[in-house]
Motif scaffolding. Structure first.
Motif, PDB file in Angstrom:
ATOM      1  N   LYS A  21       1.304  -0.887   0.213  1.00 55.79           N
ATOM      2  CA  LYS A  21      -0.375  -0.323  -0.003  1.00 55.79           C
ATOM      3  C   LYS A  21       0.862   1.298   0.217  1.00 55.79           C
ATOM      4  O   LYS A  21       1.693   0.858   0.939  1.00 55.79           O
ATOM      5  CB  LYS A  21      -0.671  -0.307   1.197  1.00 55.79           C
ATOM      6  CG  LYS A  21      -2.068  -0.829   1.496  1.00 55.79           C
ATOM      7  CD  LYS A  21      -2.882  -1.041   2.796  1.00 55.79           C
ATOM      8  CE  LYS A  21      -3.689  -2.571   2.710  1.00 55.79           C
ATOM      9  NZ  LYS A  21      -4.081  -2.692   4.399  1.00 55.79           N
ATOM     10  N   ASN A  27      -5.765   9.295   3.764  1.00 51.36           N
ATOM     11  CA  ASN A  27      -7.549   8.294   3.427  1.00 51.36           C
ATOM     12  C   ASN A  27      -7.456   7.643   1.921  1.00 51.36           C
ATOM     13  O   ASN A  27      -8.382   7.428   2.108  1.00 51.36           O
ATOM     14  CB  ASN A  27      -8.814   9.183   3.444  1.00 51.36           C
ATOM     15  CG  ASN A  27      -8.576   9.719   5.619  1.00 51.36           C
ATOM     16  OD1 ASN A  27      -8.899   9.179   6.544  1.00 51.36           O
ATOM     17  ND2 ASN A  27      -9.087  11.210   5.789  1.00 51.36           N
ATOM     18  N   THR A  28      -6.375   8.258   1.046  1.00 52.94           N
ATOM     19  CA  THR A  28      -6.078   7.930   0.458  1.00 52.94           C
ATOM     20  C   THR A  28      -4.708   7.067   0.125  1.00 52.94           C
ATOM     21  O   THR A  28      -3.917   7.601   0.185  1.00 52.94           O
ATOM     22  CB  THR A  28      -6.440   8.917  -0.495  1.00 52.94           C
ATOM     23  OG1 THR A  28      -7.507   9.364  -0.872  1.00 52.94           O
ATOM     24  CG2 THR A  28      -5.901   7.902  -2.236  1.00 52.94           C
ATOM     25  N   ARG A  51      -7.692   3.129  -3.499  1.00 50.49           N
ATOM     26  CA  ARG A  51      -9.193   2.822  -1.843  1.00 50.49           C
ATOM     27  C   ARG A  51      -8.731   4.279  -1.720  1.00 50.49           C
ATOM     28  O   ARG A  51      -7.672   4.962  -0.864  1.00 50.49           O
ATOM     29  CB  ARG A  51      -8.271   1.555  -1.825  1.00 50.49           C
ATOM     30  CG  ARG A  51      -8.313   0.427  -2.788  1.00 50.49           C
ATOM     31  CD  ARG A  51      -8.693  -0.159  -1.861  1.00 50.49           C
ATOM     32  NE  ARG A  51      -9.342  -0.390  -1.067  1.00 50.49           N
ATOM     33  CZ  ARG A  51      -9.811  -1.428   0.367  1.00 50.49           C
ATOM     34  NH1 ARG A  51      -9.337  -2.626   0.259  1.00 50.49           N
ATOM     35  NH2 ARG A  51     -11.300  -1.714   0.625  1.00 50.49           N
ATOM     36  N   HIS A  52     -10.086   4.825  -0.931  1.00 54.14           N
ATOM     37  CA  HIS A  52     -10.168   6.286  -0.883  1.00 54.14           C
ATOM     38  C   HIS A  52     -10.991   5.528   0.051  1.00 54.14           C
ATOM     39  O   HIS A  52     -11.804   5.413   0.116  1.00 54.14           O
ATOM     40  CB  HIS A  52     -10.967   7.556  -1.081  1.00 54.14           C
ATOM     41  CG  HIS A  52     -10.869   8.449  -0.677  1.00 54.14           C
ATOM     42  ND1 HIS A  52     -10.225   8.979  -0.213  1.00 54.14           N
ATOM     43  CD2 HIS A  52     -11.801   8.590   0.156  1.00 54.14           C
ATOM     44  CE1 HIS A  52     -10.296  10.463   0.731  1.00 54.14           C
ATOM     45  NE2 HIS A  52     -11.342  10.081   0.676  1.00 54.14           N
ATOM     46  N   PHE A  53     -11.010   6.285   1.744  1.00 54.43           N
ATOM     47  CA  PHE A  53     -11.388   5.658   3.235  1.00 54.43           C
ATOM     48  C   PHE A  53     -12.652   6.660   3.731  1.00 54.43           C
ATOM     49  O   PHE A  53     -11.690   8.109   3.828  1.00 54.43           O
ATOM     50  CB  PHE A  53     -10.559   5.737   3.849  1.00 54.43           C
ATOM     51  CG  PHE A  53     -10.261   4.071   3.838  1.00 54.43           C
ATOM     52  CD1 PHE A  53     -10.563   2.914   3.651  1.00 54.43           C
ATOM     53  CD2 PHE A  53      -8.990   3.468   2.966  1.00 54.43           C
ATOM     54  CE1 PHE A  53     -10.160   1.603   3.822  1.00 54.43           C
ATOM     55  CE2 PHE A  53      -8.697   2.768   2.533  1.00 54.43           C
ATOM     56  CZ  PHE A  53      -9.138   1.774   3.420  1.00 54.43           C
ATOM     57  N   TYR A  54     -13.234   6.398   3.649  1.00 60.47           N
ATOM     58  CA  TYR A  54     -14.396   7.781   4.817  1.00 60.47           C
ATOM     59  C   TYR A  54     -14.578   7.204   5.438  1.00 60.47           C
ATOM     60  O   TYR A  54     -15.608   7.047   6.493  1.00 60.47           O
ATOM     61  CB  TYR A  54     -15.383   8.503   3.711  1.00 60.47           C
ATOM     62  CG  TYR A  54     -15.480   8.026   2.039  1.00 60.47           C
ATOM     63  CD1 TYR A  54     -15.354   9.527   1.652  1.00 60.47           C
ATOM     64  CD2 TYR A  54     -15.120   7.458   1.164  1.00 60.47           C
ATOM     65  CE1 TYR A  54     -15.393   9.592   0.806  1.00 60.47           C
ATOM     66  CE2 TYR A  54     -14.543   6.999  -0.088  1.00 60.47           C
ATOM     67  CZ  TYR A  54     -15.187   8.669  -0.440  1.00 60.47           C
ATOM     68  OH  TYR A  54     -15.140   8.546  -2.238  1.00 60.47           O
ATOM     69  N   SER A  58     -17.609   5.207   8.280  1.00 60.76           N
ATOM     70  CA  SER A  58     -17.059   3.935   7.875  1.00 60.76           C
ATOM     71  C   SER A  58     -17.239   3.379   6.865  1.00 60.76           C
ATOM     72  O   SER A  58     -17.677   1.934   6.381  1.00 60.76           O
ATOM     73  CB  SER A  58     -17.650   3.257   9.039  1.00 60.76           C
ATOM     74  OG  SER A  58     -17.732   3.092  10.350  1.00 60.76           O
ATOM     75  N   SER A  60     -15.509   2.550   2.414  1.00 60.00           N
ATOM     76  CA  SER A  60     -14.288   3.382   1.710  1.00 60.00           C
ATOM     77  C   SER A  60     -15.021   2.779   0.033  1.00 60.00           C
ATOM     78  O   SER A  60     -15.819   2.324  -0.572  1.00 60.00           O
ATOM     79  CB  SER A  60     -13.262   1.687   1.923  1.00 60.00           C
ATOM     80  OG  SER A  60     -13.535   1.144   1.402  1.00 60.00           O
ATOM     81  N   GLY A  62     -12.849   2.356  -3.226  1.00 57.82           N
ATOM     82  CA  GLY A  62     -11.795   2.076  -4.483  1.00 57.82           C
ATOM     83  C   GLY A  62     -11.769   1.885  -6.637  1.00 57.82           C
ATOM     84  O   GLY A  62     -13.335   0.932  -6.679  1.00 57.82           O
ATOM     85  N   LYS A  81     -19.295  -0.496   3.424  1.00 51.98           N
ATOM     86  CA  LYS A  81     -19.736   0.572   4.821  1.00 51.98           C
ATOM     87  C   LYS A  81     -19.689  -0.771   5.559  1.00 51.98           C
ATOM     88  O   LYS A  81     -20.617  -1.704   4.874  1.00 51.98           O
ATOM     89  CB  LYS A  81     -21.603   0.878   4.011  1.00 51.98           C
ATOM     90  CG  LYS A  81     -22.128   1.543   5.304  1.00 51.98           C
ATOM     91  CD  LYS A  81     -21.277   2.648   5.272  1.00 51.98           C
ATOM     92  CE  LYS A  81     -22.440   3.427   6.371  1.00 51.98           C
ATOM     93  NZ  LYS A  81     -21.669   3.957   7.509  1.00 51.98           N
ATOM     94  N   LYS A  96     -21.156  -4.768   1.104  1.00 54.90           N
ATOM     95  CA  LYS A  96     -19.556  -4.784   0.533  1.00 54.90           C
ATOM     96  C   LYS A  96     -20.268  -4.979  -0.805  1.00 54.90           C
ATOM     97  O   LYS A  96     -20.854  -5.812  -1.233  1.00 54.90           O
ATOM     98  CB  LYS A  96     -18.226  -5.117   0.862  1.00 54.90           C
ATOM     99  CG  LYS A  96     -18.349  -7.164   0.734  1.00 54.90           C
ATOM    100  CD  LYS A  96     -17.437  -7.171   1.616  1.00 54.90           C
ATOM    101  CE  LYS A  96     -17.222  -8.545   1.799  1.00 54.90           C
ATOM    102  NZ  LYS A  96     -15.784  -9.566   2.284  1.00 54.90           N
TER     103      LYS A  96
END
Length: 167
Positions: A21, A27-28, A51-54, A58, A60, A62, A81, A96
């Motif tokens: 990674k 967050n990305t 991939r980006h996380f929010y 909770s 993501s 991709g 989620k 997912k």
């Protein structure tokens, strides 16, 4: 780099999997991974996903590319989620989904699942366990995952299974 040894009923060969990674921002990240089939000595899978996380949701998302052992290049979109069930976050409900399309956008493969995840820290001294019970909606198949520190066992009701050891 995360490296694992994988074996499953379908493959009949030990596979070596590696994942890295590369952070883009907090967050990305760019996730690159590949798999080597030890039976034939060639890569069986290569992938690069942004991939980006929010964290506030909770969730993501991709977007990426995949290349498989049959020489097929595919585009991929995935999302996940998580909903905490308990206040300590050890039990959660996850949804997912993923959609892969070929480079001509003609052939599509979709997956989607709902699952409960239960984490137990220090089940025994220095032993953490995570259990997932889920249902793959497109294939209509219930599945189970049991993870203990470095070992992971996956199985479904159709008799498919695999085991992974994280090095």
């Amino acid at each position: 780099m995360e490296t694992s040894l994988r074996f499953g009923r379908d493959s009949k060969a030990l596979r070596i999997h590696a994942k890295e990674k590369f952070p883009i921002d907090s967050n990305t990240y760019l996730q690159v991974h590949g798999e080597l089939d030890t039976r034939v000595g060639v890569p069986s899978y290569l992938s690069a996903v942004m991939r980006h996380f929010y964290p506030d949701f909770s969730a993501s998302l991709g977007v990426g590319l995949q290349y498989d052992k049959w020489g097929k290049l595919r585009y991929s979109v995935r999302g996940k989620k998580s909903f905490p069930v308990t206040t300590d976050g050890l039990l959660s409900f996850n949804i997912k989904g993923q959609c892969d399309v070929d480079k001509e956008f003609k052939e599509r493969k979709s997956r989607g699942a709902a699952e409960f995840t239960w984490s137990v820290f220090n089940f025994q001294k220095d032993q953490d366990i995570r259990v997932k019970l889920g249902y793959e909606a497109f294939a209509k198949v219930p599945y189970l995952q049991i993870r203990e520190n470095n070992w992971t066992f996956n199985a479904d009701v159709n008799g498919r299974w695999n085991v992974r050891y994280d090095l």
